[in-house]
Design a protein around this motif. Structure first.
Motif, PDB file in Angstrom:
ATOM      1  N   SER A 180      -6.890  16.002  -4.484  1.00 44.44           N
ATOM      2  CA  SER A 180      -6.752  16.558  -3.132  1.00 44.44           C
ATOM      3  C   SER A 180      -7.883  16.119  -2.216  1.00 44.44           C
ATOM      4  O   SER A 180      -7.698  16.002  -1.002  1.00 44.44           O
ATOM      5  N   SER A 181      -9.050  15.864  -2.794  1.00 47.57           N
ATOM      6  CA  SER A 181     -10.222  15.522  -1.987  1.00 47.57           C
ATOM      7  C   SER A 181     -10.139  14.127  -1.379  1.00 47.57           C
ATOM      8  O   SER A 181     -10.893  13.809  -0.460  1.00 47.57           O
ATOM      9  N   ILE A 182      -9.239  13.285  -1.899  1.00 49.23           N
ATOM     10  CA  ILE A 182      -9.163  11.907  -1.393  1.00 49.23           C
ATOM     11  C   ILE A 182      -7.832  11.624  -0.691  1.00 49.23           C
ATOM     12  O   ILE A 182      -7.437  10.469  -0.539  1.00 49.23           O
ATOM     13  N   LEU A 183      -7.168  12.701  -0.243  1.00 50.70           N
ATOM     14  CA  LEU A 183      -5.938  12.548   0.525  1.00 50.70           C
ATOM     15  C   LEU A 183      -6.238  12.630   2.014  1.00 50.70           C
ATOM     16  O   LEU A 183      -7.220  13.247   2.437  1.00 50.70           O
ATOM     17  N   LYS A 184      -5.390  12.017   2.815  1.00 49.78           N
ATOM     18  CA  LYS A 184      -5.486  12.184   4.260  1.00 49.78           C
ATOM     19  C   LYS A 184      -5.187  13.642   4.601  1.00 49.78           C
ATOM     20  O   LYS A 184      -4.407  14.304   3.926  1.00 49.78           O
ATOM     21  N   SER A 185      -5.812  14.129   5.667  1.00 51.89           N
ATOM     22  CA  SER A 185      -5.679  15.538   6.029  1.00 51.89           C
ATOM     23  C   SER A 185      -4.220  15.939   6.182  1.00 51.89           C
ATOM     24  O   SER A 185      -3.431  15.256   6.840  1.00 51.89           O
ATOM     25  N   ASN A 186      -3.878  17.051   5.534  1.00 57.78           N
ATOM     26  CA  ASN A 186      -2.543  17.648   5.640  1.00 57.78           C
ATOM     27  C   ASN A 186      -1.418  16.731   5.199  1.00 57.78           C
ATOM     28  O   ASN A 186      -0.290  16.817   5.694  1.00 57.78           O
ATOM     29  N   THR A 187      -1.728  15.823   4.261  1.00 59.56           N
ATOM     30  CA  THR A 187      -0.697  14.925   3.724  1.00 59.56           C
ATOM     31  C   THR A 187      -0.864  14.808   2.216  1.00 59.56           C
ATOM     32  O   THR A 187      -1.833  15.293   1.643  1.00 59.56           O
ATOM     33  N   ALA A 188       0.085  14.134   1.588  1.00 57.18           N
ATOM     34  CA  ALA A 188      -0.019  13.815   0.174  1.00 57.18           C
ATOM     35  C   ALA A 188      -0.307  12.334  -0.018  1.00 57.18           C
ATOM     36  O   ALA A 188      -0.085  11.773  -1.087  1.00 57.18           O
ATOM     37  N   ILE A 189      -0.843  11.705   1.033  1.00 54.41           N
ATOM     38  CA  ILE A 189      -1.102  10.265   1.033  1.00 54.41           C
ATOM     39  C   ILE A 189      -2.583  10.008   0.797  1.00 54.41           C
ATOM     40  O   ILE A 189      -3.434  10.562   1.513  1.00 54.41           O
ATOM     41  N   PRO A 190      -2.933   9.175  -0.178  1.00 57.40           N
ATOM     42  CA  PRO A 190      -4.362   8.869  -0.404  1.00 57.40           C
ATOM     43  C   PRO A 190      -4.966   8.144   0.785  1.00 57.40           C
ATOM     44  O   PRO A 190      -4.312   7.314   1.417  1.00 57.40           O
ATOM     45  N   ASP A 191      -6.207   8.480   1.096  1.00 56.26           N
ATOM     46  CA  ASP A 191      -6.926   7.882   2.218  1.00 56.26           C
ATOM     47  C   ASP A 191      -7.482   6.524   1.783  1.00 56.26           C
ATOM     48  O   ASP A 191      -8.432   6.454   1.001  1.00 56.26           O
ATOM     49  N   SER A 192      -6.900   5.458   2.278  1.00 58.05           N
ATOM     50  CA  SER A 192      -7.289   4.109   1.855  1.00 58.05           C
ATOM     51  C   SER A 192      -8.726   3.776   2.212  1.00 58.05           C
ATOM     52  O   SER A 192      -9.334   2.899   1.589  1.00 58.05           O
ATOM     53  N   SER A 193      -9.310   4.475   3.176  1.00 60.09           N
ATOM     54  CA  SER A 193     -10.692   4.192   3.566  1.00 60.09           C
ATOM     55  C   SER A 193     -11.683   4.629   2.487  1.00 60.09           C
ATOM     56  O   SER A 193     -12.866   4.273   2.556  1.00 60.09           O
ATOM     57  N   LEU A 194     -11.220   5.371   1.494  1.00 54.80           N
ATOM     58  CA  LEU A 194     -12.084   5.851   0.422  1.00 54.80           C
ATOM     59  C   LEU A 194     -12.049   4.950  -0.805  1.00 54.80           C
ATOM     60  O   LEU A 194     -12.696   5.239  -1.811  1.00 54.80           O
ATOM     61  N   PHE A 195     -11.297   3.826  -0.686  1.00 60.00           N
ATOM     62  CA  PHE A 195     -11.129   2.926  -1.819  1.00 60.00           C
ATOM     63  C   PHE A 195     -11.710   1.551  -1.516  1.00 60.00           C
ATOM     64  O   PHE A 195     -11.851   1.149  -0.357  1.00 60.00           O
ATOM     65  N   GLU A 196     -12.033   0.850  -2.602  1.00 63.70           N
ATOM     66  CA  GLU A 196     -12.431  -0.540  -2.452  1.00 63.70           C
ATOM     67  C   GLU A 196     -11.221  -1.380  -2.037  1.00 63.70           C
ATOM     68  O   GLU A 196     -10.097  -0.878  -1.953  1.00 63.70           O
ATOM     69  N   ALA A 197     -11.447  -2.654  -1.792  1.00 69.34           N
ATOM     70  CA  ALA A 197     -10.379  -3.530  -1.297  1.00 69.34           C
ATOM     71  C   ALA A 197      -9.200  -3.614  -2.263  1.00 69.34           C
ATOM     72  O   ALA A 197      -8.066  -3.859  -1.847  1.00 69.34           O
TER      73      ALA A 197
END
Length: 219
Positions: A180-197
């Motif tokens: 849950s900590s690495i999802l975009k706010s109010n979504t079930a989509i992972p936040d790509s800005s928190l990952f390497e390329a």
């Protein structure tokens, strides 16, 4: 006598080669850990982080928790069943930790195994730890939703749910929701800005999110 020594040497070499071919593909990393331990063995009652590359690549983990006796033993690319079948005698049991944080299972699912398979392997691991280290507290760090592995999210969810329910009924055991900590706010989509390329491994910002969740448990 000399001939016997040569045969013994060849037998050991062949055994090591066969072991690698039979499913011990990270022998170099295990040898590195054994070398580290030979130089300075971690004290008992430490806090052990064990698992796959999400642990191995968290290179500043010790610095993030500077007042805690962190032991980091991540084997890049390994699957949970390999931890169960091969690595516990090398990267888990020797340290007699008081807390064990486990991150593994993601690579199993990416290799085509089911979420239930991961759960069953974790059951084996929990029972092994409970038998050999009954005083240790066990934490399972939830399998993360990596963008590059979106097609496996259903199996990831299955594994996490089964393991969470299992640990709810086990003493000294906790399931930690890191996804849950690495999802975009109010979504079930992972936040790509928190990952390497590669959209698989966390970057420093991603580990910041994990650290915030883990802090209450790492003490």
């Amino acid at each position: 006598m000399k001939a016997k020594f040569i045969l013994l040497f060849l037998g050991i070499a062949l055994s090591s080669q066969l072991r690698a071919q039979a499913g011990f593909p990270f022998d170099n990393e295990i040898r590195d850990f054994k070398h580290q331990d030979s130089l300075k063995f971690p004290p008992k009652n430490g806090i052990l982080f064990v698992g796959s590359s999400s642990i191995r690549k968290w290179t500043d983990l010790e610095q993030r928790f500077p007042n805690q006796p962190i032991i980091r033993r991540g084997v890049g690319g390994c699957e949970l069943w390999q931890v169960v079948d091969y690595y516990t005698p090398y990267i888990l049991f020797p340290y007699h930790p008081r807390k064990i944080f486990i991150y593994a299972g993601e690579n199993d699912i990416a290799a085509g195994k089911t979420g239930r398979f991961v759960f069953e392997e974790f059951q084996k691991l929990w029972e092994m730890i409970d038998k050999k280290l009954p005083d240790a507290t066990i934490y399972f760090m939830s399998i993360k939703p990596s963008p590059s592995r979106a097609k496996f999210f259903t199996e990831v969810e299955t594994a996490n749910k089964l393991i969470k329910n299992y640990l709810n009924n086990k003493p000294n055991s906790t399931f930690i929701d890191l996804g849950s900590s690495i999802l975009k706010s109010n979504t079930a989509i992972p936040d790509s800005s928190l990952f390497e390329a590669d959209m698989l491994h966390l970057n420093s910002k991603g580990y910041n999110k994990w650290q915030a969740v883990l802090e209450p448990y790492v003490k």
